[in-house]
Write a protein that holds these residues in place. Structure first.
Motif, mmCIF file in Angstrom:
data_model
loop_
_atom_site.group_PDB
_atom_site.id
_atom_site.type_symbol
_atom_site.label_atom_id
_atom_site.label_comp_id
_atom_site.label_asym_id
_atom_site.label_seq_id
_atom_site.Cartn_x
_atom_site.Cartn_y
_atom_site.Cartn_z
ATOM 1 N N LEU A 53 0.820 -1.208 0.000
ATOM 2 C CA LEU A 53 0.000 0.000 0.000
ATOM 3 C C LEU A 53 0.857 1.263 0.000
ATOM 4 C CD1 LEU A 53 -2.666 -1.154 2.610
ATOM 5 C CD2 LEU A 53 -2.916 -1.057 0.122
ATOM 6 N N ALA A 54 2.119 1.102 0.342
ATOM 7 C CA ALA A 54 3.063 2.221 0.325
ATOM 8 C C ALA A 54 4.473 1.643 0.297
ATOM 9 C CB ALA A 54 2.878 3.111 1.544
ATOM 10 N N SER A 55 5.396 2.430 -0.225
ATOM 11 C CA SER A 55 6.795 1.999 -0.273
ATOM 12 C C SER A 55 7.584 2.705 0.824
ATOM 13 C CB SER A 55 7.397 2.339 -1.639
ATOM 14 O OG SER A 55 7.448 3.749 -1.819
ATOM 15 N N GLU A 56 8.803 2.243 1.029
ATOM 16 C CA GLU A 56 9.683 2.908 1.994
ATOM 17 C C GLU A 56 9.865 4.374 1.609
ATOM 18 O OE1 GLU A 56 11.106 2.057 4.729
ATOM 19 O OE2 GLU A 56 11.226 -0.138 4.835
ATOM 20 N N ALA A 57 9.999 4.614 0.308
ATOM 21 C CA ALA A 57 10.186 5.990 -0.169
ATOM 22 C C ALA A 57 8.959 6.847 0.135
ATOM 23 C CB ALA A 57 10.468 5.989 -1.669
ATOM 24 N N ASP A 58 7.768 6.258 -0.034
ATOM 25 C CA ASP A 58 6.533 6.991 0.269
ATOM 26 C C ASP A 58 6.497 7.410 1.738
ATOM 27 O OD1 ASP A 58 5.580 6.663 -2.328
ATOM 28 O OD2 ASP A 58 4.565 4.778 -1.831
ATOM 29 N N LEU A 59 6.837 6.473 2.612
ATOM 30 C CA LEU A 59 6.777 6.747 4.046
ATOM 31 C C LEU A 59 7.846 7.750 4.467
ATOM 32 C CD1 LEU A 59 6.047 3.161 5.416
ATOM 33 C CD2 LEU A 59 4.440 4.994 4.880
ATOM 34 N N LYS A 60 9.013 7.661 3.842
ATOM 35 C CA LYS A 60 10.062 8.642 4.146
ATOM 36 C C LYS A 60 9.637 10.039 3.703
ATOM 37 C CE LYS A 60 14.058 5.530 4.127
ATOM 38 N NZ LYS A 60 15.332 5.159 3.465
ATOM 39 N N ALA A 61 8.915 10.104 2.589
ATOM 40 C CA ALA A 61 8.423 11.404 2.110
ATOM 41 C C ALA A 61 7.404 11.986 3.089
ATOM 42 C CB ALA A 61 7.797 11.245 0.724
ATOM 43 N N ILE A 62 6.560 11.108 3.648
ATOM 44 C CA ILE A 62 5.580 11.562 4.645
ATOM 45 C C ILE A 62 6.293 12.057 5.897
ATOM 46 C CG2 ILE A 62 3.735 10.804 6.189
ATOM 47 C CD1 ILE A 62 2.833 8.884 3.969
ATOM 48 N N ASP A 63 7.302 11.295 6.344
ATOM 49 C CA ASP A 63 8.071 11.712 7.522
ATOM 50 C C ASP A 63 8.726 13.072 7.286
ATOM 51 O OD1 ASP A 63 7.421 9.473 8.980
ATOM 52 O OD2 ASP A 63 9.251 8.369 8.461
ATOM 53 N N LYS A 64 9.265 13.250 6.099
ATOM 54 C CA LYS A 64 9.916 14.521 5.766
ATOM 55 C C LYS A 64 8.905 15.662 5.788
ATOM 56 C CE LYS A 64 12.893 16.672 2.248
ATOM 57 N NZ LYS A 64 12.071 17.868 2.004
ATOM 58 N N LYS A 65 7.713 15.404 5.241
ATOM 59 C CA LYS A 65 6.667 16.427 5.232
ATOM 60 C C LYS A 65 6.245 16.782 6.654
ATOM 61 C CE LYS A 65 3.390 19.096 3.722
ATOM 62 N NZ LYS A 65 3.703 20.432 3.149
ATOM 63 N N MET A 66 6.121 15.768 7.513
ATOM 64 C CA MET A 66 5.730 16.019 8.898
ATOM 65 C C MET A 66 6.801 16.822 9.641
ATOM 66 S SD MET A 66 2.706 14.955 9.312
ATOM 67 C CE MET A 66 2.528 15.618 7.651
ATOM 68 N N ASP A 67 8.067 16.521 9.348
ATOM 69 C CA ASP A 67 9.154 17.299 9.954
ATOM 70 C C ASP A 67 9.048 18.767 9.547
ATOM 71 O OD1 ASP A 67 10.197 15.103 11.224
ATOM 72 O OD2 ASP A 67 11.720 14.698 9.700
ATOM 73 N N GLU A 68 8.701 18.995 8.285
ATOM 74 C CA GLU A 68 8.569 20.367 7.795
ATOM 75 C C GLU A 68 7.397 21.076 8.465
ATOM 76 O OE1 GLU A 68 8.143 19.825 3.627
ATOM 77 O OE2 GLU A 68 10.279 19.387 3.276
ATOM 78 N N VAL A 69 6.281 20.345 8.646
ATOM 79 C CA VAL A 69 5.109 20.931 9.309
ATOM 80 C C VAL A 69 5.450 21.320 10.744
ATOM 81 C CG1 VAL A 69 2.792 20.422 10.201
ATOM 82 C CG2 VAL A 69 3.406 19.748 7.871
ATOM 83 N N VAL A 70 6.159 20.424 11.439
ATOM 84 C CA VAL A 70 6.526 20.694 12.828
ATOM 85 C C VAL A 70 7.485 21.872 12.920
ATOM 86 C CG1 VAL A 70 7.738 19.779 14.840
ATOM 87 C CG2 VAL A 70 6.107 18.338 13.618
ATOM 88 N N GLU A 71 8.488 21.894 12.049
ATOM 89 C CA GLU A 71 9.456 22.991 12.076
ATOM 90 C C GLU A 71 8.777 24.329 11.802
ATOM 91 O OE1 GLU A 71 12.604 23.123 12.949
ATOM 92 O OE2 GLU A 71 12.496 21.003 13.495
ATOM 93 N N GLU A 72 7.845 24.329 10.848
ATOM 94 C CA GLU A 72 7.126 25.567 10.536
ATOM 95 C C GLU A 72 6.266 26.000 11.712
ATOM 96 O OE1 GLU A 72 4.075 28.284 9.362
ATOM 97 O OE2 GLU A 72 3.693 26.214 9.998
ATOM 98 N N ALA A 73 5.629 25.016 12.374
ATOM 99 C CA ALA A 73 4.778 25.328 13.527
ATOM 100 C C ALA A 73 5.605 25.877 14.682
ATOM 101 C CB ALA A 73 4.016 24.072 13.964
ATOM 102 N N VAL A 74 6.781 25.294 14.902
ATOM 103 C CA VAL A 74 7.664 25.765 15.973
ATOM 104 C C VAL A 74 8.097 27.207 15.704
ATOM 105 C CG1 VAL A 74 9.952 25.498 17.010
ATOM 106 C CG2 VAL A 74 8.508 23.488 16.648
ATOM 107 N N GLU A 75 8.502 27.471 14.470
ATOM 108 C CA GLU A 75 8.948 28.823 14.118
ATOM 109 C C GLU A 75 7.810 29.830 14.264
ATOM 110 O OE1 GLU A 75 10.920 31.212 10.302
ATOM 111 O OE2 GLU A 75 10.752 29.022 10.283
ATOM 112 N N PHE A 76 6.625 29.432 13.783
ATOM 113 C CA PHE A 76 5.460 30.322 13.869
ATOM 114 C C PHE A 76 5.102 30.613 15.323
ATOM 115 C CE2 PHE A 76 0.854 30.776 14.414
ATOM 116 C CZ PHE A 76 0.591 31.857 13.593
ATOM 117 N N ALA A 77 5.040 29.560 16.141
ATOM 118 C CA ALA A 77 4.656 29.731 17.542
ATOM 119 C C ALA A 77 5.694 30.540 18.311
ATOM 120 C CB ALA A 77 4.463 28.362 18.197
#
Length: 261
Positions: A193-217
């Motif tokens: 249903l997903a590849s290792e690359a797909d999951l790594k891309a999701i992890d990377k996106k989540m890291d970006e969301v968190v970093e943006e949220a930290v900077e904003f807050a």
């Protein structure tokens, strides 16, 4: 951010319990409401509240979902029908009951009594989802609420202030091997249903969301003093704040007894 002393009070984590909020909340409709205890950050994320609004609330900033007045344990969003996190166990029950009565009164749902009980492995998001699907379906059919016991194991202490020294390492290791996120990743890969690359891309996106949220807050302003009594009294200006939104006690004439009140 907590250890950098940018969060105040207690912060209670949800590590190891993610399958519960994900399994339930993602099945809800926009008009459905939720009420929960503390550890409400993940429920808020599952409900669709932006990460930046949640993290700003943890940092008590004016740009947050509660304008810095809720803090870690009291996240609320009218827009997302999140009726709040509550610091004391059981506080959300009367809130949920009130919401159920409102729905019943509006003839949107069935009776708010007659409760079925179900137990499920809370470390397995797919099993939680199946139970949630049936429980939500029962409610929509007017067959009443369901009490679902999701048996989980929290990976961290009671709060970030808890050193978590009382549990045996073997016990921690046993449950760590059942990490719901790791288990779901394995399921997705094993079932193509997903590849290792797909999951790594999701992890990377989540890291970006968190970093943006930290900077904003971190860069957001703290609430102004004039906001202190907002959402506390029906008429906050009648409790010490003047028309200029300044505290009346700041007026030099106040102590002289000649201030206009």
């Amino acid at each position: 951010m907590y250890y950098y002393r940018k969060m105040f009070g207690f912060v209670h984590l949800y590590n190891g319990q993610e399958a519960v909020s994900t399994g339930f909340i993602k099945l809800l409709k926009q008009q459905d409401s939720i009420a929960c205890t503390y550890r409400d950050h993940v429920q808020a994320l599952s409900e669709g509240i932006p990460a930046r609004a949640i993290l700003s609330e943890l940092l008590d900033k004016a740009t947050s979902c509660c304008r810095g007045q809720g803090g870690s344990m009291h996240i609320f969003s009218r827009e997302h029908n999140m009726l709040g996190g509550f610091a004391f166990i059981g506080e959300g029950i009367p809130i949920g009951t009130g919401a159920a009565f409102t729905s019943k009164y509006k003839r949107e749902k069935g009776p708010a009594f007659g409760m079925l009980g179900v137990h499920v492995d809370g470390m397995d998001v797919l099993k939680v989802r199946e139970v949630a699907k049936e429980a939500i379906g029962r409610a929509r059919r007017g067959e009443g609420p369901t009490l679902v016991e999701c048996e989980t194991y929290r990976f961290r202490g009671h709060s970030l202030a808890d050193p978590d020294k009382l549990r045996h390492p073997a016990e921690n290791a046993h449950y760590a091997a059942r990490d719901p996120i790791t288990a779901l990743k394995k399921y997705l890969i094993d079932n193509c249903l997903a590849s290792e690359a797909d999951l790594k891309a999701i992890d990377k996106k989540m890291d970006e969301v968190v970093e943006e949220a930290v900077e904003f807050a971190d860069e957001s302003p703290v609430p102004s003093k004039s906001q202190l009594l907002k959402n506390v009294f029906a008429d906050p200006k009648g409790f010490g704040i003047g028309p200029d939104v300044r505290y009346r006690c700041e007026d030099p004439k106040f102590t002289e007894g000649t201030a206009q009140v």
